[in-house]
Design a protein around this motif. Sequence first.
Motif: not given
Length: 213
Positions: A97-118
């Motif tokens: 639960x303590x990490x769930x609020x950080x998931x959008x940041x992690x998603x944004x990181x993947x979308x920005x730096x690794x758009x090749x990841x589906x």
Amino acid sequence: MALPLMPKATAVWLIDNTKLTFDQIAFFCGLHPLEVKGIADGEVAIGIVGQDPVASSQLTAAEIARCEANPAANLKLLAPTVPLARQKTKGARYTPLSKRQDRPDAIAWLLKYHPEVGDAQVQKLLGTTKATIDSVRSRTHWNAPNIKPRDPVSLGICSQSELDRVLLLAAKRRDSKEKREARERERAGIEAPPAAAAAAGAVPLDEIDGDED
């Protein structure tokens, strides 16, 4: 050979904070020297936050100084005093639960730096949903103004090995797609009739230059 926690993040820190050679850092972190050079050049591990191995009791400052003074020496990892990681269990990924609020940041990181990841890979890696990924991508997420791209490894959402595996697979898929598209373009060019340009009324470059004069 035992490796430090978060090898790439450790390599980032060693590059930025020591005078160790690429070979020494590569040996300690279990990486290829060219990969370490890529990190130093900003071509690899983009966005990964450095992990201090001294602060995490994996190295001592004296050990770093010893190897800085002797480029032929190799760093020795300190024996862990606590378990380094939990064994991965089968089934769906559970994010505390303590990490769930950080998931959008992690998603944004993947979308920005690794758009090749589906999206499907992002869902599996981060334990998120397609709807959340779409909302972060379109900036319609309820917390969009506060979302900042952050490495999921440094956030503790996944391990470095899990992230590396996903990135490697995505890179292979991207390369395969690019090669397939290149072959299709080449095939289309070969199959085009030689007279196609003339039939289309192509104008020689020298005639175009003359018109401009």
